[in-house]
Write a protein that holds these residues in place. Structure first.
Motif, PDB file in Angstrom:
ATOM      1  N   MET A  50       0.846  -1.181   0.000  1.00 56.75           N
ATOM      2  CA  MET A  50       0.000   0.000   0.000  1.00 56.75           C
ATOM      3  C   MET A  50       0.893   1.248   0.000  1.00 56.75           C
ATOM      4  N   ASN A  51       1.182   1.774  -1.198  1.00 58.51           N
ATOM      5  CA  ASN A  51       2.137   2.868  -1.306  1.00 58.51           C
ATOM      6  C   ASN A  51       1.603   4.192  -0.764  1.00 58.51           C
ATOM      7  N   HIS A  52       0.317   4.437  -0.958  1.00 56.47           N
ATOM      8  CA  HIS A  52      -0.276   5.697  -0.520  1.00 56.47           C
ATOM      9  C   HIS A  52      -1.514   5.417   0.326  1.00 56.47           C
ATOM     10  N   PRO A  53      -1.308   5.019   1.575  1.00 60.43           N
ATOM     11  CA  PRO A  53      -2.453   4.703   2.417  1.00 60.43           C
ATOM     12  C   PRO A  53      -3.349   5.910   2.633  1.00 60.43           C
ATOM     13  N   ARG A  54      -4.631   5.650   2.749  1.00 59.66           N
ATOM     14  CA  ARG A  54      -5.622   6.715   2.957  1.00 59.66           C
ATOM     15  C   ARG A  54      -5.932   6.804   4.446  1.00 59.66           C
ATOM     16  N   ILE A  55      -5.646   7.953   5.021  1.00 65.27           N
ATOM     17  CA  ILE A  55      -5.762   8.136   6.473  1.00 65.27           C
ATOM     18  C   ILE A  55      -6.640   9.337   6.784  1.00 65.27           C
ATOM     19  N   ILE A  56      -7.537   9.158   7.742  1.00 61.72           N
ATOM     20  CA  ILE A  56      -8.338  10.249   8.296  1.00 61.72           C
ATOM     21  C   ILE A  56      -7.708  10.665   9.614  1.00 61.72           C
ATOM     22  N   SER A  57      -7.433  11.956   9.776  1.00 60.92           N
ATOM     23  CA  SER A  57      -6.959  12.486  11.053  1.00 60.92           C
ATOM     24  C   SER A  57      -8.068  13.335  11.648  1.00 60.92           C
ATOM     25  N   LEU A  58      -8.476  12.967  12.846  1.00 56.48           N
ATOM     26  CA  LEU A  58      -9.698  13.507  13.441  1.00 56.48           C
ATOM     27  C   LEU A  58      -9.379  14.150  14.788  1.00 56.48           C
ATOM     28  N   GLY A  59      -9.622  15.455  14.923  1.00 54.18           N
ATOM     29  CA  GLY A  59      -9.369  16.100  16.207  1.00 54.18           C
ATOM     30  C   GLY A  59      -8.966  17.552  16.078  1.00 54.18           C
ATOM     31  N   GLU A  60      -8.196  18.037  17.053  1.00 54.45           N
ATOM     32  CA  GLU A  60      -7.934  19.463  17.182  1.00 54.45           C
ATOM     33  C   GLU A  60      -6.927  20.011  16.163  1.00 54.45           C
ATOM     34  N   VAL A  61      -7.261  21.183  15.627  1.00 53.40           N
ATOM     35  CA  VAL A  61      -6.340  22.032  14.878  1.00 53.40           C
ATOM     36  C   VAL A  61      -6.252  23.335  15.650  1.00 53.40           C
ATOM     37  N   LEU A  62      -5.032  23.786  15.929  1.00 56.24           N
ATOM     38  CA  LEU A  62      -4.872  24.966  16.775  1.00 56.24           C
ATOM     39  C   LEU A  62      -3.534  25.626  16.508  1.00 56.24           C
TER      40      LEU A  62
END
Length: 301
Positions: free
Chosen positions: A1-13
């Motif tokens: 899997m060369n380009h895994p698809r990832i969701i990052s969920l949470g704070e941006v600050l």
């Protein structure tokens, strides 16, 4: 899997250092490093309808991160954190309350994006607000139903955690990442004795919650990885530390992308430690993410 698809969920600050503001938040740091390491990343958070919120979204776009699910809250400000560094470069945080990332709302588009992902990253701090906590828990339910790998990055910031939050979060995870500073709190929340060595404690946590693996960072001493049939004790990488902000997030990004790319445990943990070590040699959590600037394609760390 060369380009895994990832969701990052949470704070941006924004981390407010004495010398100025820097883009941050563990999930945002993670997202930038994971994208830098070859993943296709979607960032899911909320910012205010303000200059810092606009800058945050532009920085994420600069790392080729999908921001289509970023929410702009007209009523809350973009999150900020006061940061002080001790003599070893370790940070102390004062996290401002009632900010946009506390009010992350659910959407059908989020459910569709999660179902098509390979992995979902979440933490404990992002669940501080009731609305965001409900959204994150719902996202985890969708991920579980779709067979999406869920990694929990424990991020204990007093007073925004409880034993119940720790346990409930671990129950939703497939992989747990924590630091040695957090081990006692996590073990106590899980009613696991602290009389054993660290590897045994991590194995007990993995067994109790049916986790595929548990990984503990140890600062300059490296990291410890345990699974049902393997233990990797990775020593630290000699480093001239400028500050340690974001090092753990870069470690987790390398861990997740490497795992999805099929690396074995020993290579995985060594690469993650080397990535975190490189981050410690520079100010701030993310290369190129400076106030008011869109980063060029950053160097791989």
């Amino acid at each position: 899997m060369n380009h895994p698809r990832i969701i990052s969920l949470g704070e941006v600050l924004w981390d407010l250092f004495p010398e100025g503001a820097r883009f941050g938040g563990a999930p945002a740091n993670f997202a930038c490093h994971a994208a830098n390491l070859g993943a296709e990343v979607t960032m899911v958070s909320a910012v205010g309808d303000d200059q810092r919120g606009q800058q945050a979204i532009e920085i994420l776009k600069g790392f080729k991160i999908d921001t289509s699910l970023m929410q702009v809250d007209p009523e809350q400000d973009t999150g900020t954190v006061e940061v002080e560094l001790d003599s070893q470069g370790k940070p102390r945080f004062t996290i401002h309350e009632n900010t946009a990332w506390d009010d992350l709302a659910w959407s059908p588009e989020l459910a569709s994006k999660i179902s098509a992902a390979d992995a979902l990253y979440f933490g404990t701090l992002g669940q501080r607000g009731a609305k965001s906590r409900t959204t994150i828990r719902r996202a985890l339910d969708v991920a579980k139903a779709a067979g999406v790998l869920c990694i929990l990055d424990i991020n204990l910031r007093s007073p925004y955690f409880s034993p119940e939050l720790i346990r409930e979060s671990i129950e939703q995870a497939d992989i747990l990442k924590l630091s040695d500073d957090e081990l006692d709190s996590v073990a106590q929340a899980c009613s696991i004795s602290l009389t054993s060595d660290a590897a045994s404690i991590l194995r007990d946590i993995a067994k109790r919650f049916e986790l595929s693996s548990v990984v503990m960072t140890r600062g300059a001493k490296g990291a410890l990885f345990v699974s049902a049939d393997e233990t990797v004790d990775q020593p630290g990488i000699p480093t001239k530390v400028v500050d340690t902000v974001g090092a753990g997030d870069s470690f987790t990004a390398a861990l997740m992308t490497g795992l999805l790319q099929g690396k074995d445990a020993s290579r995985l943990i060594q690469d993650a430690c080397e990535t975190a070590s490189a981050v410690c040699t520079q100010p701030g959590a993310i290369p190129g993410a400076i106030p008011g600037a869109i980063p060029e394609t950053p160097e791989t760390v």
